[in-house]
Motif scaffolding. Structure first.
Motif, PDB file in Angstrom:
ATOM      1  N   ILE A  55      52.565  31.128  -5.091  1.00  6.35           N
ATOM      2  CA  ILE A  55      53.470  30.203  -5.782  1.00  6.35           C
ATOM      3  C   ILE A  55      52.659  29.274  -6.669  1.00  6.35           C
ATOM      4  O   ILE A  55      51.456  29.090  -6.474  1.00  6.35           O
ATOM      5  N   PHE A  57      53.371  25.460  -8.794  1.00  6.19           N
ATOM      6  CA  PHE A  57      54.193  24.371  -9.320  1.00  6.19           C
ATOM      7  C   PHE A  57      53.596  23.898 -10.633  1.00  6.19           C
ATOM      8  O   PHE A  57      52.413  23.564 -10.706  1.00  6.19           O
ATOM      9  N   ARG A  95      62.360  28.489  -1.314  1.00  2.00           N
ATOM     10  CA  ARG A  95      62.395  29.855  -1.865  1.00  2.00           C
ATOM     11  C   ARG A  95      63.727  30.099  -2.594  1.00  2.00           C
ATOM     12  O   ARG A  95      63.746  30.753  -3.645  1.00  2.00           O
ATOM     13  N   ARG A  98      63.525  28.461  -5.990  1.00  2.00           N
ATOM     14  CA  ARG A  98      62.627  29.205  -6.885  1.00  2.00           C
ATOM     15  C   ARG A  98      63.347  30.412  -7.468  1.00  2.00           C
ATOM     16  O   ARG A  98      63.216  30.716  -8.660  1.00  2.00           O
ATOM     17  N   ASN A 103      61.491  25.064 -10.882  1.00  2.00           N
ATOM     18  CA  ASN A 103      60.061  24.837 -10.734  1.00  2.00           C
ATOM     19  C   ASN A 103      59.878  23.997  -9.472  1.00  2.00           C
ATOM     20  O   ASN A 103      59.898  22.767  -9.499  1.00  2.00           O
ATOM     21  N   VAL A 104      59.717  24.678  -8.340  1.00  5.42           N
ATOM     22  CA  VAL A 104      59.809  24.032  -7.034  1.00  5.42           C
ATOM     23  C   VAL A 104      58.462  23.461  -6.600  1.00  5.42           C
ATOM     24  O   VAL A 104      57.420  24.123  -6.690  1.00  5.42           O
TER      25      VAL A 104
END
Length: 872
Positions: A55, A57, A95, A98, A103-104
C-alpha cells in the motif's frame, strides 16, 4: 520468485505453478479440487502475505484522502481478542475505502509509556525501555500475522525521544499560552501504583481506574493543564454536524463537561508564609460582576485542604484591590461539586444575611444596577487578560492534572530554581531525556543551569506526564512522524485532518476522547489544524467476552475442563472435583478469569482470514461479542462453499460444450443473477459504508453465495451475469479476508472462456485488492422508503440513475403521490420531513405529522397505539 512459489506450493500443483510464474496473481493451490483444510489456508496465507499489503499513502492527493485510525495499543506483549477485533475492523474499513478509490491513510503505533510497563519491569528487574521494546517487537509480528494493511512507514512510539521531544514541545506551547500552571492541591493518590490520578481516573466507588485500589487524598504540588478555558468550545463542538455516529458518546461527553453556566477564577492566596504566595484558589460563580464588591468574601468547607494551613486566610481580589477573607463554614449553599462559595453581600441579599450571621464587617457600597452587564464584561475581559480565568465553565469540570510521580513517562520540561521558581526548558534544549535507569531521582542528583537567572544549582522537574498527554495528539504526528524541525507539518495536517473514521473502545469515551478533543481545539486556535474536532466518524466497538466459570460459594474461577455442564441452556454446571455449583457468565476476557482466547492459537488452527471473519460475523462491531465455538461453523461452511464455487466455475468453464449443452432458461436465470448481484451489492455496500455493521455485510455476501450455488451448470458456462456476480462476490470479500479472496480471485482470472473479457467492471490482469468496488447498475431499481412518524408506510422502486440525482423536493413530491402515504396522512398536518440519501443504495424519506385538532382534544387512546408511540 520461482523458488519462493515452489516452496509455498510444494503440496499442490507445482508444474502448473511454474507455467504461470510470470503472473503476480498466480494462485497458490493450483487448479485441482483440493479440500479446504486448515493447512491449506495456512499455505494460502503464507503465499499471499507479502503481496496483499503493498500500500502507499500519497499525502499530495488530499482531495481523495481517507484517514482511518484505530486507537493505538499499549504494548503489553501479546495481542488479545479485543485487539484482533478492533484492528480487523479498521483494516476491513481501510481496504474497503481503498477499493473505492480513496487515498487511505491507515497508521499504527504504540502507546508505550505508563505504569504497567514500569511495574512489570520492576518485577522482572529490567529497565522499562527494554521490556517495552521487546513487547513492541512481539506485538508487531502478531499484528502482521493478522494481515493488517498498516502504513508501517509512519509507525511511532510514545517512549521514543523522537516523539516525546514534541510532546514536551506541546507542553511548552500550552505553558506559553498560560494554559499550564502548578499549584498545591488535594489530589487523588493511588497507594498501589504510588502516583497521582486525575479525577477522570477515579471510578464512582472512589477506586483507581487501573489498580483498583481505594484512592487516598494527599496534598501535593502538581502540574495542571487549564482545559476549562475551552469548556464551552468543547461543549458546543459536540453539536457540530461534522460529528457522525457518535451516538451516546456525545451524551457522555456533555455530561462530563457539564452546563457552562458559570465562570471560574483562580485567585492568588495570601498568607504570612511566602511559600504559598504563588498558589491560587479556584472559585466558581454564576455572577462574575460580584468580584467588584469590596465586601466580597469566600467560604470553604471544613474538610477543605486549606484548613490545614491556618496562616492562609486571605485571597487577592485584583478587581477591587482588596484582600478577601476566607471563612470556614459548612452551613452554606455551595454550588454543585464545589467546596468553595463566593459571597458578595452588597449585591446579593442572601450573602448579606450570611455576612451578618458570620459577623463579617461590611462597608457601604451602592452599585449601579443598570451597569451590571457592563460590569460583567469588564470583569471577564480583565480576568482573561490577567490569565486568572473568566471563561464559561460548569461548576464540576476541573482542570487536567497531568503530574505523575513515576519514572516511565514523558519528562516535564521544567527547571526548578530557588530564585525564579519553575522555569520552562528552552526549546533548543529539547528533548529532556529520561535517565537511562530507573528511578527518576537520578534527576535530583544532577544540578542544571537555570535558563532565566543562570543559577547553576537549579534542578530538573522529576514528575512525568500522564500518558493521556502522549495519546492526546498522536493522530497529528502520525502524518509526519519523522519531522525533526516542528511538531508536524502544518500544511499536511490541513490537507489530511480531521480523521475520517476513528475506531476504539467505549471505555475511552470520556478520558481519551475528551483530552484529544481539548488538544485539537487548542491546536486549531493556534492555526495548526483545519478543524477544532479531531475525529469525524466514530466507530465504538464492543468488548470481546469469554464464557467464565466461577464457583458460587468462593468466587474462584475455573477452567472449562474443570467444569461439568449439566444443562447448557439453563447454565447449570458443577465443579468436577467437588460437585459445588458453578456460575456461568459472559465476562470480558482476562487471564484471571481463565476465559481468554489466544489469537495466535486461533490463527494457527483456523488461519488469520477465518479468524477475521469469525470476529466480524454474527454481531455488529458496536455490540459486545460473546466468543463461542458454536458460531464458527457458519463461517467455516461459507468459506468451503466459496471454495467449491470457484472450483465449480473453473471446471465448468473448462468442460467441453458437449458435456454442458445450453438450456432454454439461461436468459431467465441470468435475470435472477442480475437482480441478486445488484441486491446484495446494494446491501453489503450500505453496511460497509454507512452503518459499519460488518456482520450484516457478511450476511448479504452469504446471500449472494447462496444465489451462485443454486445456478445451473449451463448458466455458469454461458451466462454473462454469473461471471459478474462471482467477481463481485470475491471483491466484496477481499477487505475482510484478503488472503483467501486473493487466492480465489487468482483462480477466477485464470479460468478460460471469459464472457466479460472487455468489461470495465473486471480488471482481469489485476489482483482482487486492486479491483474497484462493485457498483449497483444504473438501470437497477432502488427503493425510496417512505416513513411516517418513524414507521415505514410505503416503498417506491426508482432506477438508480434517477434516484441518485433526485432532490429533496422531488422525493417529497413523489412520496405525496403514493396512495398508501396520502391515505394515512389524511387531514393531519406535516410538521417536518427529511431525506437521507445513500447514493448507490436506497433512500429514506421521513415525514413527521402533527395530530389534527379534533384528535388533540379527544380522549386518550383515540389515536392508534402505533402512531401515538411514533409521535412521542
Amino acid at each position: 520468485m520461482i523458488s519462493m512459489i515452489s516452496k509455498s506450493c510444494s503440496a499442490f500443483d507445482r508444474p502448473r505453478v511454474f507455467s504461470f510464474v510470470r503472473c503476480l496473481t498466480q494462485n497458490c493451490t493450483g487448479f485441482k479440487d483440493f479440500e479446504l483444510t486448515s493447512s491449506t489456508k495456512v499455505q494460502i496465507e503464507s503465499h499471499w502475505r507479502d503481496h496483499i499489503n503493498k500500500i502507499h499513502f500519497d499525502p499530495l492527493k488530499a482531495c481523495d484522502k481517507f484517514y482511518v485510525l484505530s486507537m493505538f495499543p499499549y504494548p503489553s506483549g501479546n495481542l488479545h481478542m479485543g485487539h484482533v477485533r478492533v484492528y480487523t475492523i479498521s483494516d476491513a474499513m481501510a481496504r474497503f475505502h481503498r477499493m473505492n478509490g480513496k487515498n487511505v491513510f491507515h497508521p499504527i503505533g504504540w502507546d508505550a509509556f505508563g505504569l504497567p510497563a514500569e511495574n512489570a519491569a520492576i518485577e522482572r528487574k529490567i529497565e522499562p525501555a527494554i521490556w517495552t521494546k521487546q513487547n513492541i517487537a512481539q506485538m508487531k509480528t502478531q499484528l502482521q500475522s493478522l494481515g493488517c494493511s498498516f502504513d508501517w512507514a509512519h509507525e511511532l512510539s510514545t517512549c521514543d525521544e523522537k516523539y516525546y521531544r514534541w510532546t514536551q514541545q506541546l507542553f511548552l506551547m500550552l505553558y506559553k499560552d498560560g494554559l499550564v500552571y502548578q499549584k498545591e492541591a488535594l489530589v487523588n493518590w493511588d497507594p498501589v501504583d504510588k502516583t497521582v490520578l486525575a479525577d477522570e481516573q477515579v471510578d464512582s466507588n472512589g477506586c483507581s481506574w487501573r489498580s483498583g485500589a481505594k484512592v487516598q487524598k494527599k496534598l501535593l504540588k502538581q502540574w495542571f493543564i487549564k482545559t476549562t478555558k475551552f469548556a464551552k468550545s468543547l461543549l458546543e463542538g459536540l453539536d457540530d454536524p461534522i460529528l457522525q455516529d457518535w451516538r451516546d458518546i456525545i451524551n457522555l461527553q456533555k455530561h462530563w463537561i457539564g452546563e457552562c453556566n458559570g465562570y471560574d477564577f483562580h485567585l492568588k492566596l495570601l498568607s504570612d508564609d511566602s511559600a504559598h504566595d504563588s498558589h491560587s484558589l479556584r472559585i466558581w460563580t454564576t455572577n462574575p460582576e460580584y468580584l467588584l464588591d469590596p465586601n466580597a468574601f469566600v467560604v470553604i468547607k471544613s474538610d477543605h485542604y486549606l484548613t490545614k494551613f491556618p496562616n492562609i486566610y486571605q485571597l487577592e481580589n485584583p478587581f477591587t484591590g482588596k484582600a478577601m477573607k476566607i471563612i470556614c463554614h459548612d452551613d452554606v449553599f455551595f454550588p454543585d461539586f464545589c467546596d468553595v462559595y463566593f459571597a458578595a453581600p452588597n449585591l446579593c441579599q442572601r450573602d448579606m444575611d450570611l455576612a451578618n450571621f458570620l459577623s463579617m464587617p461590611t462597608e457601604k457600597y451602592s452599585p449601579d444596577m443598570n451597569t451590571i452587564r457592563e460590569n460583567r464584561k469588564y470583569v471577564l475581559s480583565r480576568a482573561q487578560k490577567l490569565n486568572i480565568g473568566g471563561y464559561p465553565v460548569s461548576s464540576k469540570l476541573q482542570d487536567w492534572l497531568i503530574s505523575r510521580q513515576r519514572f516511565w513517562g514523558t519528562p516535564i520540561p521544567i527547571i526548578n530554581c530557588d530564585s525564579c521558581g519553575p522555569v520552562p526548558v528552552e526549546e533548543r534544549e529539547l528533548p529532556v531525556l529520561l535517565p537511562e535507569k530507573n528511578p527518576a531521582n537520578e534527576f535530583e542528583e544532577k544540578f542544571v543551569r537555570c535558563p532565566k537567572c543562570g543559577n547553576e544549582e537549579a534542578k530538573r522537574e522529576t514528575d512525568t506526564m500522564d500518558t493521556f498527554v502522549d495519546s492526546s495528539w498522536y493522530f497529528a504526528r502520525f502524518l509526519d512522524p519523522n519531522n525533526i524541525h516542528e511538531i508536524f507539518n502544518k500544511n499536511l495536517a490541513k490537507k489530511c485532518m480531521p480523521v475520517d473514521l476513528y475506531i476504539g473502545g467505549k471505555e475511552h469515551a470520556v478520558l481519551h476522547l475528551y483530552y484529544a478533543r481539548f488538544i485539537n481545539h487548542f491546536l486549531y486556535s493556534k492555526g495548526w489544524v483545519p478543524h477544532p474536532e479531531p475525529f469525524t466518524r466514530l466507530l465504538v466497538q464492543g468488548m470481546v467476552k469469554g464464557r467464565s466459570f466461577r464457583v458460587q460459594s468462593s468466587g474462584k474461577y475455573l477452567k472449562e475442563s474443570e467444569v461439568e455442564i449439566l444443562d447448557a441452556k439453563r447454565n447449570k454446571a458443577i465443579e468436577k472435583s467437588t460437585g459445588e455449583r458453578v456460575v456461568i457468565a459472559w465476562e470480558k476476557m482476562s487471564k484471571s478469569k481463565m476465559n481468554g482466547v489466544e489469537p495466535t492459537e486461533m490463527i494457527s488452527q483456523y488461519g488469520c482470514d477465518t479468524t477475521r471473519l469469525i470476529i466480524l460475523a454474527d454481531v455488529a462491531p458496536m455490540s459486545h461479542r460473546n466468543w463461542s465455538t458454536t458460531t464458527f461453523p457458519g463461517i467455516l461452511n461459507w468459506q468451503k462453499r466459496l471454495w467449491l464455487t470457484i472450483n465449480d466455475f473453473y471446471n465448468v468453464r473448462n468442460a467441453p460444450e458437449l458435456d454442458i449443452p445450453k438450456g432454454e432458461n439461461i436468459e431467465s436465470e441470468d435475470c435472477k443473477l442480475y437482480d441478486a448481484r445488484n441486491y446484495y451489492i446494494k446491501g453489503a455496500t450500505f453496511h460497509y459504508r454507512y452503518t459499519h455493521q460488518l456482520s450484516v455485510a457478511i450476511s448479504k455476501m452469504q446471500g449472494l453465495t447462496n444465489s451462485l450455488r443454486r445456478t445451473p451448470k449451463d448458466v455458469i458456462k454461458y451466462g454473462k451475469e454469473y461471471e459478474r456476480a462471482l467477481a463481485s462476490q470475491l471483491v466484496m470479500l477481499a477487505p475482510m479476508a484478503p488472503h483467501f479472496a486473493s487466492e480465489l480471485w487468482a483462480k477466477f482470472v485464470s479460468t478460460p472462456n471469459r464472457i466479460n473479457e472487455d468489461s470495465e467492471d473486471i480488471k482481469w490482469t489485476d489482483d482482487v485488492l486492486e479491483q474497484m468496488w462493485p457498483n449497483v447498475d444504473m438501470e437497477y431499481n432502488l427503493d425510496l422508503i417512505i416513513k411516517v412518524n418513524g414507521i415505514e408506510r410505503a416503498s417506491v422502486k426508482i432506477p438508480r440513475q434517477k434516484l441518485d440525482r433526485m432532490t429533496y423536493e422531488e422525493v417529497l413530491e413523489t412520496a405525496l403521490k403514493v396512495e398508501a402515504v396520502t391515505t394515512f396522512i389524511g387531514n393531519k398536518i406535516i410538521r417536518t420531513s427529511n431525506y437521507a440519501s445513500y447514493p448507490g443504495c436506497d433512500g429514506v424519506l421521513n415525514i413527521y405529522l402533527d395530530r389534527p385538532l379534533e384528535e388533540k382534544v379527544s380522549k386518550k387512546g383515540s389515536v392508534g397505539e402505533e402512531i401515538s408511540q411514533a409521535i412521542k
